[in-house]
Design a protein around this motif. Structure first.
Motif, PDB file in Angstrom:
ATOM      1  N   GLY A  73      13.903   9.892 -70.258  1.00 31.28           N
ATOM      2  CA  GLY A  73      14.833  10.424 -69.737  1.00 31.28           C
ATOM      3  C   GLY A  73      14.942   9.943 -68.302  1.00 31.28           C
ATOM      4  N   HIS A  74      13.993   9.345 -67.733  1.00 30.80           N
ATOM      5  CA  HIS A  74      14.086   8.860 -66.185  1.00 30.80           C
ATOM      6  C   HIS A  74      14.960   7.672 -66.221  1.00 30.80           C
ATOM      7  N   TRP A  75      15.940   7.704 -64.945  1.00 26.49           N
ATOM      8  CA  TRP A  75      16.767   6.685 -64.859  1.00 26.49           C
ATOM      9  C   TRP A  75      16.540   5.161 -64.705  1.00 26.49           C
ATOM     10  N   ALA A  76      15.128   5.197 -64.346  1.00 28.41           N
ATOM     11  CA  ALA A  76      14.551   3.810 -64.441  1.00 28.41           C
ATOM     12  C   ALA A  76      14.333   3.207 -65.833  1.00 28.41           C
ATOM     13  N   ALA A  77      13.923   4.266 -66.686  1.00 27.00           N
ATOM     14  CA  ALA A  77      13.363   3.771 -68.170  1.00 27.00           C
ATOM     15  C   ALA A  77      14.880   3.640 -68.935  1.00 27.00           C
ATOM     16  N   LYS A  78      15.814   4.638 -68.815  1.00 29.11           N
ATOM     17  CA  LYS A  78      17.352   4.200 -69.040  1.00 29.11           C
ATOM     18  C   LYS A  78      17.912   2.798 -69.060  1.00 29.11           C
ATOM     19  N   GLN A  79      17.738   2.678 -67.729  1.00 30.53           N
ATOM     20  CA  GLN A  79      18.071   1.026 -67.288  1.00 30.53           C
ATOM     21  C   GLN A  79      17.620  -0.049 -68.081  1.00 30.53           C
ATOM     22  N   GLN A  80      16.448   0.320 -68.730  1.00 26.74           N
ATOM     23  CA  GLN A  80      15.762  -0.746 -69.710  1.00 26.74           C
ATOM     24  C   GLN A  80      15.905  -0.709 -71.007  1.00 26.74           C
ATOM     25  N   MET A  81      16.858   0.213 -71.530  1.00 29.63           N
ATOM     26  CA  MET A  81      17.029   0.273 -72.903  1.00 29.63           C
ATOM     27  C   MET A  81      18.506   0.287 -73.244  1.00 29.63           C
ATOM     28  N   GLY A  82      18.645   0.148 -74.466  1.00 34.07           N
ATOM     29  CA  GLY A  82      19.832   0.000 -75.114  1.00 34.07           C
ATOM     30  C   GLY A  82      19.867   0.820 -76.485  1.00 34.07           C
ATOM     31  N   VAL A  83      20.912   1.626 -76.959  1.00 33.01           N
ATOM     32  CA  VAL A  83      20.902   2.653 -78.048  1.00 33.01           C
ATOM     33  C   VAL A  83      21.914   2.231 -78.507  1.00 33.01           C
ATOM     34  N   MET A  84      21.793   2.391 -80.057  1.00 34.86           N
ATOM     35  CA  MET A  84      22.944   2.448 -80.898  1.00 34.86           C
ATOM     36  C   MET A  84      22.538   3.804 -81.877  1.00 34.86           C
ATOM     37  N   LEU A  85      23.288   4.814 -81.937  1.00 32.51           N
ATOM     38  CA  LEU A  85      23.214   6.104 -82.573  1.00 32.51           C
ATOM     39  C   LEU A  85      24.058   6.019 -83.764  1.00 32.51           C
ATOM     40  N   GLN A  86      23.883   7.008 -84.643  1.00 33.58           N
ATOM     41  CA  GLN A  86      24.471   7.149 -85.963  1.00 33.58           C
ATOM     42  C   GLN A  86      25.936   7.405 -85.637  1.00 33.58           C
ATOM     43  N   SER A  87      26.115   8.510 -84.837  1.00 28.74           N
ATOM     44  CA  SER A  87      27.398   8.887 -84.656  1.00 28.74           C
ATOM     45  C   SER A  87      27.832   8.509 -83.190  1.00 28.74           C
ATOM     46  N   ALA A  88      28.937   7.561 -83.207  1.00 26.12           N
ATOM     47  CA  ALA A  88      29.457   6.785 -82.254  1.00 26.12           C
ATOM     48  C   ALA A  88      30.869   6.445 -82.553  1.00 26.12           C
ATOM     49  N   ALA A  89      32.056   6.901 -81.681  1.00 30.45           N
ATOM     50  CA  ALA A  89      33.246   6.475 -81.674  1.00 30.45           C
ATOM     51  C   ALA A  89      33.792   5.160 -80.816  1.00 30.45           C
ATOM     52  N   LEU A  90      34.636   4.572 -81.341  1.00 32.26           N
ATOM     53  CA  LEU A  90      35.150   3.557 -80.672  1.00 32.26           C
ATOM     54  C   LEU A  90      36.693   3.677 -80.578  1.00 32.26           C
ATOM     55  N   PRO A  91      37.335   3.160 -79.133  1.00 30.77           N
ATOM     56  CA  PRO A  91      38.614   3.115 -79.106  1.00 30.77           C
ATOM     57  C   PRO A  91      39.331   2.193 -79.825  1.00 30.77           C
ATOM     58  N   ASP A  92      40.475   2.430 -80.689  1.00 33.49           N
ATOM     59  CA  ASP A  92      41.067   1.699 -81.677  1.00 33.49           C
ATOM     60  C   ASP A  92      41.922   0.451 -80.754  1.00 33.49           C
ATOM     61  N   ASN A  93      42.594   0.778 -79.731  1.00 36.02           N
ATOM     62  CA  ASN A  93      43.521  -0.211 -79.217  1.00 36.02           C
ATOM     63  C   ASN A  93      43.158  -1.048 -78.246  1.00 36.02           C
TER      64      ASN A  93
END
Length: 310
Positions: A73-93
């Motif tokens: 959860g440290h900011w320096a760790a988050k900066q080096q991670m990419g995440v794709m979770l099961q529940s995610a919404a995308l804008p349609d337009n």
């Protein structure tokens, strides 16, 4: 798979409770640089909780989680991670390229847009609006959003769930391309064929505990080298008495014997006069090994084997 570098992720003896429920029990695992790790387990095994602790969304009750040598959860760790979770919404337009430009602006060293589009197989779709994309194409867009920040570690939580076979294999190409570029990947999946095809190493969770980990071939080897499958008029119990050092189970009308010495065991069956029909001998699949590890029989032998693996 490199082993001479400091792990990107170290989970050490982590336990997590939700009320009286033990979601994780003394879980330990690591992720090395340039490694694809598949985290497998039945529903409720603890996969989502493990990811939550890695992201710092959940705090472990016991144990320690380090990501890039920082607390989870440290900011320096988050900066080096990419995440794709099961529940995610995308804008349609919005267009695909617009969505990716927006996400690229969040990172100081984002990947060139053309490279992201190529890796995620979205080059021909970049000017399409999100609402016109198929399910598999939307998953590839979410994948592109996860990698655009040029992360060293990408977490993919059930990325191909609900996709048809063609879309799933297209996504496999995306993951292989990412791994080829040097990123590490933690992948959770219910598709055992997917784990077998993509991962350098597999970690199997059952009821919140790690019951096995190793390269796919090592996981399969836990069960034995071959599966001897046949129909017979004798019961599995009789086969177990004849072959006490093997795992024997029913699957439909067939009896399956998992054996590291199939020739010896077949000779024992024939010598004892056991009738067999539709006899086949094949290699152990990852599905066979997974079911053995996560759904053991009530026999004491199976329980002992699981304890040794864990």
């Amino acid at each position: 798979m490199p082993t001479d570098h400091q792990p990107l992720v170290t989970v050490s003896n982590v336990s997590k409770h939700f009320g009286k429920e033990h979601a994780l029990k003394n879980v330990s695992l690591s992720i090395q640089p340039n490694e694809v790790v598949a985290l497998l387990g039945e529903n409720g095994a603890g996969k989502t909780t493990t990811i939550g602790t890695l992201l710092g969304q959940l705090t472990a009750d016991f144990g320690q989680v380090r990501v890039f040598d920082h607390p989870a959860g440290h900011w320096a760790a988050k900066q080096q991670m990419g995440v794709m979770l099961q529940s995610a919404a995308l804008p349609d337009n919005v267009k695909v390229i617009e969505q990716l430009r927006l996400f690229a602006s969040y990172y100081p060293n984002s990947i060139v847009l053309e490279d992201v589009l190529n890796t995620a197989l979205l080059t021909d779709l970049q000017h399409r609006k999100v609402q016109t994309l198929s399910g598999g194409q939307k998953q590839r867009l979410l994948f592109a959003m996860a990698i655009i920040g040029n992360p060293r570690l990408v977490i993919l939580d059930e990325p191909t769930v609900g996709l048809d076979a063609t879309a799933r294999r297209e996504f496999w190409r995306c993951i292989r391309a990412l791994a080829a570029q040097g990123a590490s990947v933690l992948l959770t999946t219910h598709y055992l064929e997917e784990a077998d095809a993509l991962s350098d190493r597999i970690v199997v969770l059952s009821k919140g505990q790690v019951v096995a980990q190793g390269v796919p071939e090592q996981i399969k080897a836990k069960l034995g080298g071959k599966c001897v499958r046949f129909r017979s008029n004798v019961s599995p119990e009789e086969i177990r008495k004849l072959l006490p050092d093997t795992k024997v189970q029913n699957r439909g009308d067939y009896i399956e014997v998992y054996s590291s010495a199939p020739q010896t065991h077949l000779k024992a069956l024939f010598t004892a006069g056991i009738s067999t029909q539709d006899l086949t001998v094949s290699g152990i699949s990852l599905e066979d090994a997974f079911l053995h590890l996560t759904q053991p029989t009530v026999s004491s032998e199976s329980t002992a084997n699981i304890q040794e693996i864990a």
